[in-house]
Motif scaffolding. Structure first.
Motif, mmCIF file in Angstrom:
data_model
loop_
_atom_site.group_PDB
_atom_site.id
_atom_site.type_symbol
_atom_site.label_atom_id
_atom_site.label_comp_id
_atom_site.label_asym_id
_atom_site.label_seq_id
_atom_site.Cartn_x
_atom_site.Cartn_y
_atom_site.Cartn_z
ATOM 1 N N VAL A 187 1.092 -1.338 0.014
ATOM 2 C CA VAL A 187 0.145 0.076 0.162
ATOM 3 C C VAL A 187 0.900 1.292 0.007
ATOM 4 O O VAL A 187 1.941 1.326 0.856
ATOM 5 C CB VAL A 187 -0.935 -0.021 1.432
ATOM 6 C CG1 VAL A 187 -1.591 1.451 1.250
ATOM 7 C CG2 VAL A 187 -1.791 -1.137 1.139
ATOM 8 N N ALA A 188 0.474 2.172 -0.866
ATOM 9 C CA ALA A 188 1.216 3.531 -1.056
ATOM 10 C C ALA A 188 0.211 4.179 -0.365
ATOM 11 O O ALA A 188 -0.784 4.512 -1.228
ATOM 12 C CB ALA A 188 2.019 3.559 -2.151
ATOM 13 N N VAL A 189 0.590 5.454 0.236
ATOM 14 C CA VAL A 189 -0.156 6.552 0.857
ATOM 15 C C VAL A 189 0.445 7.788 0.037
ATOM 16 O O VAL A 189 1.569 8.054 0.311
ATOM 17 C CB VAL A 189 -0.165 6.746 2.238
ATOM 18 C CG1 VAL A 189 -1.225 7.908 2.595
ATOM 19 C CG2 VAL A 189 -0.528 5.409 3.037
ATOM 20 N N CYS A 190 -0.288 8.515 -0.825
ATOM 21 C CA CYS A 190 0.335 9.868 -1.235
ATOM 22 C C CYS A 190 -0.863 10.845 -1.128
ATOM 23 O O CYS A 190 -1.940 10.734 -1.123
ATOM 24 C CB CYS A 190 0.687 9.646 -2.634
ATOM 25 S SG CYS A 190 -0.624 9.168 -3.818
ATOM 26 N N ASP A 191 -0.475 12.117 -1.258
ATOM 27 C CA ASP A 191 -1.214 13.347 -1.297
ATOM 28 C C ASP A 191 -1.067 13.990 -2.406
ATOM 29 O O ASP A 191 0.080 14.367 -3.068
ATOM 30 C CB ASP A 191 -0.723 14.250 -0.001
ATOM 31 C CG ASP A 191 -1.150 13.657 1.376
ATOM 32 O OD1 ASP A 191 -1.789 12.807 1.518
ATOM 33 O OD2 ASP A 191 -0.565 14.140 2.110
ATOM 34 N N GLN A 192 -2.372 14.459 -2.948
ATOM 35 C CA GLN A 192 -2.178 15.300 -4.203
ATOM 36 C C GLN A 192 -2.127 16.689 -3.766
ATOM 37 O O GLN A 192 -2.954 17.401 -3.505
ATOM 38 C CB GLN A 192 -3.370 15.048 -5.118
ATOM 39 C CG GLN A 192 -3.429 15.657 -6.325
ATOM 40 C CD GLN A 192 -4.687 15.304 -7.060
ATOM 41 O OE1 GLN A 192 -5.336 14.125 -7.206
ATOM 42 N NE2 GLN A 192 -5.126 16.315 -8.034
ATOM 43 N N LEU A 193 -0.860 17.463 -4.251
ATOM 44 C CA LEU A 193 -0.699 18.769 -4.138
ATOM 45 C C LEU A 193 -1.057 19.652 -5.402
ATOM 46 O O LEU A 193 -1.476 18.924 -6.434
ATOM 47 C CB LEU A 193 0.540 19.028 -3.982
ATOM 48 C CG LEU A 193 1.385 18.198 -2.370
ATOM 49 C CD1 LEU A 193 2.649 18.529 -2.394
ATOM 50 C CD2 LEU A 193 0.461 18.546 -1.242
ATOM 51 N N GLN A 194 -0.833 20.773 -5.336
ATOM 52 C CA GLN A 194 -1.260 21.681 -6.567
ATOM 53 C C GLN A 194 -0.297 21.459 -7.761
ATOM 54 O O GLN A 194 -0.295 21.541 -9.069
ATOM 55 C CB GLN A 194 -1.325 22.906 -6.320
ATOM 56 C CG GLN A 194 -2.568 23.337 -5.555
ATOM 57 C CD GLN A 194 -2.662 24.849 -5.272
ATOM 58 O OE1 GLN A 194 -1.777 25.521 -5.131
ATOM 59 N NE2 GLN A 194 -3.927 25.159 -4.949
#
Length: 235
Positions: free
Chosen positions: A156-163
């Protein structure tokens, strides 16, 4: 553009550094009561802040500036021979973007990963409460990428979508599958996903030249680091 001057910052007391023996570390973090949204989070990431759970922080050590934010400019990235082999080894995996990792199946994989790989780290021993707090969904930007082999959950990879890009928050995987290099593969997948979304970067958090555990980040070239408030290419 947010008014960053109105944000309150808090600092921890100096404590032993987890990465460089003999050094003391201090961390500054954004006021937990501040109203954070995707725009503010993105702007703070450009200034070197990182997310852990619902907190935004960055190192602020008096006698050391070894921690440097780093990111991959995805349109310039070219995988090396080892990375190409890694991608080929994992072509059989099913990759799926999901909205939630609160199931017993996901937590069991995380628990096994921490107990096997990180018994000497800050996250040992793992608990469900710590798992939920650390890998929580914040400000509507968090994405979870699931990897399965013949139906079995292996990563599982956790990532955040930034601008401007994707921020790689954390990856955990089946430690018995070391030959697959799933940590490397997770970053390669996020690079390709950023390209598809028209985003410029994948943020990898902090890099310390003297820290062997962070040396893997320099394998992704070109790599940009934040120094003196400017993003420059690592030589």
């Amino acid at each position: 553009m947010s008014d960053l001057s109105s944000l309150k910052l808090f600092a921890t007391a100096p404590h032993p550094c987890s990465y460089i023996k003999g050094e003391e570390a201090t961390t500054v973090f954004i006021d937990p009561e501040a109203e954070v949204d995707a725009e503010l989070y993105s702007e703070l990431s450009e200034l070197g802040f990182r997310r852990s759970g619902g907190h935004l922080y960055r190192p602020h050590c008096v006698n050391c500036q070894a921690c440097m934010s780093c990111r991959i400019p995805v349109n310039q990235f070219r995988p090396n021979r080892s990375q190409r082999r890694c991608a080929k080894r994992n072509q059989d995996l099913d990759i799926c973007f999901i909205d939630d990792i609160s199931s017993d199946e996901h937590y069991a994989l995380y628990e096994h990963y921490i107990n096997t790989r990180h018994r000497d780290g800050d996250m040992f021993p793992p608990t469900r409460e710590q798992y939920n707090a650390f890998l929580s969904r914040e400000w509507g930007v968090t994405r979870f990428i699931e990897y399965r082999s013949q139906g079995a959950l292996v990563g599982v990879a956790v990532c955040d979508q930034l601008q401007t890009g994707l921020s790689a928050v954390y990856t955990f995987f089946d430690p018995e599958m070391t030959p697959r290099s799933l940590g490397v593969f997770a970053i390669l997948v996020q690079i390709e996903q950023a390209k598809r979304m028209g985003l410029a970067y994948v943020y990898l958090g902090y890099w310390i030249r003297e820290c062997r555990k962070m040396a893997y980040k320099t394998q992704y070239r070109p790599l940009q680091i934040l120094t003196n408030k400017c993003w420059v290419q690592l030589k």
